[in-house]
Design a protein around this motif. Structure first.
Motif, PDB file in Angstrom:
ATOM      1  N   LYS A  62       0.938  -1.241   0.004  1.00  0.00           N
ATOM      2  CA  LYS A  62       0.046   0.052   0.012  1.00  0.00           C
ATOM      3  C   LYS A  62       1.037   1.228  -0.046  1.00  0.00           C
ATOM      4  O   LYS A  62       0.638   2.130  -0.819  1.00  0.00           O
ATOM      5  CB  LYS A  62      -0.948   0.099   1.096  1.00  0.00           C
ATOM      6  N   THR A  63       1.763   1.304   1.038  1.00  0.00           N
ATOM      7  CA  THR A  63       2.662   2.521   0.980  1.00  0.00           C
ATOM      8  C   THR A  63       3.473   2.669  -0.162  1.00  0.00           C
ATOM      9  O   THR A  63       3.716   3.813  -0.661  1.00  0.00           O
ATOM     10  CB  THR A  63       3.475   2.550   2.286  1.00  0.00           C
ATOM     11  N   THR A  64       3.900   1.590  -0.824  1.00  0.00           N
ATOM     12  CA  THR A  64       4.596   1.464  -2.101  1.00  0.00           C
ATOM     13  C   THR A  64       3.867   2.135  -3.200  1.00  0.00           C
ATOM     14  O   THR A  64       4.634   2.908  -3.989  1.00  0.00           O
ATOM     15  CB  THR A  64       5.212  -0.089  -2.231  1.00  0.00           C
ATOM     16  N   PHE A 183      -3.077   9.511   1.483  1.00  0.00           N
ATOM     17  CA  PHE A 183      -3.207   9.633   2.883  1.00  0.00           C
ATOM     18  C   PHE A 183      -2.716   8.395   3.111  1.00  0.00           C
ATOM     19  O   PHE A 183      -3.051   7.114   2.664  1.00  0.00           O
ATOM     20  CB  PHE A 183      -4.705   9.555   3.361  1.00  0.00           C
ATOM     21  N   ASP A 184      -1.775   8.238   4.097  1.00  0.00           N
ATOM     22  CA  ASP A 184      -1.054   6.876   4.659  1.00  0.00           C
ATOM     23  C   ASP A 184      -1.786   6.515   6.064  1.00  0.00           C
ATOM     24  O   ASP A 184      -0.805   6.960   6.889  1.00  0.00           O
ATOM     25  CB  ASP A 184       0.326   6.774   4.480  1.00  0.00           C
ATOM     26  N   GLU A 185      -2.508   5.792   6.377  1.00  0.00           N
ATOM     27  CA  GLU A 185      -3.116   5.372   7.695  1.00  0.00           C
ATOM     28  C   GLU A 185      -3.152   6.554   8.523  1.00  0.00           C
ATOM     29  O   GLU A 185      -2.548   6.693   9.665  1.00  0.00           O
ATOM     30  CB  GLU A 185      -2.081   4.459   8.306  1.00  0.00           C
ATOM     31  N   PRO A 186      -3.779   7.879   8.259  1.00  0.00           N
ATOM     32  CA  PRO A 186      -3.748   9.101   9.013  1.00  0.00           C
ATOM     33  C   PRO A 186      -4.340   8.836  10.226  1.00  0.00           C
ATOM     34  O   PRO A 186      -4.050   9.789  11.077  1.00  0.00           O
ATOM     35  CB  PRO A 186      -4.409   9.914   7.977  1.00  0.00           C
TER      36      PRO A 186
HETATM   37 MG   LIG Z   1       2.396   1.159   4.786  1.00  0.00          MG
END
Ligand SMILES: [Mg+2]
Ligand SMILES: Nc1ncnc2c1ncn2[C@@H]1O[C@H](COP(=O)(O)OP(=O)(O)OP(=O)(O)O)[C@@H](O)[C@H]1O
Length: 378
Positions: A62-64, A183-186
């Protein structure tokens, strides 16, 4: 509340248009040939003004995806276009730096500057781009109003609650008029109540002014509430894409169903197939199921998802439905959760009545119309 974007000059309007993001054939491996692929031929169109949620377990990439779109990492292959223009294209060697992509980012850790005031934190991207102070001030003020922090610009970050800090980082992500916000797990650092409030606030902010959002989470409730579309990811690939309702009601695989929070995934055997669906033999007896065209033949094993709100359990009166034994019955405010053991399989039932059953009690379990859905093999 004032819409901050409306205060901008007409010349800015085009630059501020929220854009689609299109990702084609993106692959990324870490650590050389033969190593694990963090992204594996990932292709997806993120619609302009839409919120697309990436949902999946830790390490699924996901973050990638986000960092590739932002320009913080360079994929091995593929293409990324924002508003129809390539910002990355491995085949042509195109790779715009992050600042040229004009995207906003909101992280799990708020990444605010502790030595700057709230207003200076929000205005930081504008100051860094050389905008004069006098122009920054009104933009920052309107941003702070938008996130309901009007009048708090003079405070320092440590003088705000976690939820307020997260809104500062949201205002900072939006102030530069980005073409999309990543948004990364905000919300994952916030406590449950604040998380719920922020989830609804984010929804409200988007309704007042839609912006393209790509939103990463582990949390299916966040995915269901915020997403116009949900993408379930698994090992660098897409497992399923659809509206939250579609993925919840029609999960393709056990993996997707599990990630949408469906607790009852039980094994059965296909008894019959017909134009309207299947009949599957399970511990609950033969069940009528809708589902994906499985290609399976009668007699083969088949997983079915049972939606907990469409199952009922009642004390053992009458005959017909299979018997189960109550493991636990827990009232949780809006509903009651019953965990029932049926021939060694635990079935979870959610009922909207306050009636609880005693532990060990014998009950009959009956599925309502539409409770059962046959899945494809993983
Ligand atoms: Mg991640
Ligand atoms: N800099 C790196 N060096 C080596 N491997 C990496 C690096 N960054 C990520 N990975 C690996 O790539 C895969 C995908 O990582 P990614 O951070 O995209 O996962 P994620 O879905 O965001 O997970 P989480 O939910 O835990 O944040 C993982 O296997 C991870 O270990």
């Amino acid at each position: 509340m004032a819409d901050p974007q409306q205060r901008r000059s007409a010349g800015d309007a085009k630059a501020g248009e929220t854009s689609s993001v299109s990702v084609t054939g993106l692959s990324k491996s870490y650590g050389g040939a033969g190593s694990l692929r963090a992204l594996d031929d990932f292709t997806l169109e993120f619609g302009a003004g839409q919120c697309t949620v990436l949902l999946g377990p830790s390490g699924c990439g996901k973050t990638t995806v986000l960092r590739s779109i932002a320009g913080l990492i360079t994929p091995d292959s593929g293409r990324i276009a924002i508003g129809g223009t390539a910002v990355f294209d491995a085949a042509f060697g195109t790779c715009d730096p992050p600042e040229k992509r004009r995207l906003g980012m909101v992280f799990q850790s708020y990444a605010l500057w502790p030595h700057l005031s709230v207003a200076d934190n929000v205005g930081y991207p504008l100051a860094a781009s050389g905008m004069p102070k006098a122009e920054i001030r009104p933009l920052v003020e309107s941003m702070l109003e938008w996130v309901s922090l009007g009048g708090m610009g003079g405070r320092y970050v440590h003088e705000l609650s976690g939820g307020q800090q997260q809104r500062v980082s949201l205002a900072r992500a939006v102030v530069g008029n980005p073409r999309a916000i990543l948004f990364d797990e905000p919300l994952s650092n916030l406590d449950a109540r604040l998380r719920e409030r922020m989830r609804l606030e984010l929804l409200g902010l988007r309704q007042r002014r839609p912006f393209t959002s790509i939103y990463v989470t582990h949390d299916q409730l966040e995915a269901m509430t915020l997403g116009d579309r949900v993408v379930v990811m698994r090992a660098g690939k897409i497992e399923q894409v659809g509206s939250p309702e579609d993925v919840y009601k029609r999960p393709r695989t056990r993996f997707a169903a599990d990630f949408m929070g469906i607790p009852n995934l039980i094994e059965g055997r296909l008894r019959a197939t017909g134009p309207d669906g299947f009949v599957v033999d399970t511990v609950l007896g033969p069940l009528r199921a809708r589902g994906w065209r499985t290609g399976r033949t009668v007699g083969e094993s088949c997983t079915v998802a049972l939606r907990p709100t469409l199952l009922a359990c009642s004390p053992d009166i009458g005959a017909g439905a299979p018997l189960g034994r109550v493991i636990r019955s827990v009232f949780q405010g809006t509903s009651t959760i019953h965990m029932i053991d049926v021939a060694g399989t635990t079935i979870t039932i959610e009922s909207f009545s306050e009636e609880r059953h005693g532990d060990g009690m014998t009950v009959r379990v009956t599925p309502a119309e539409g409770a059962v859905f046959a899945l494809l093999d993983d």
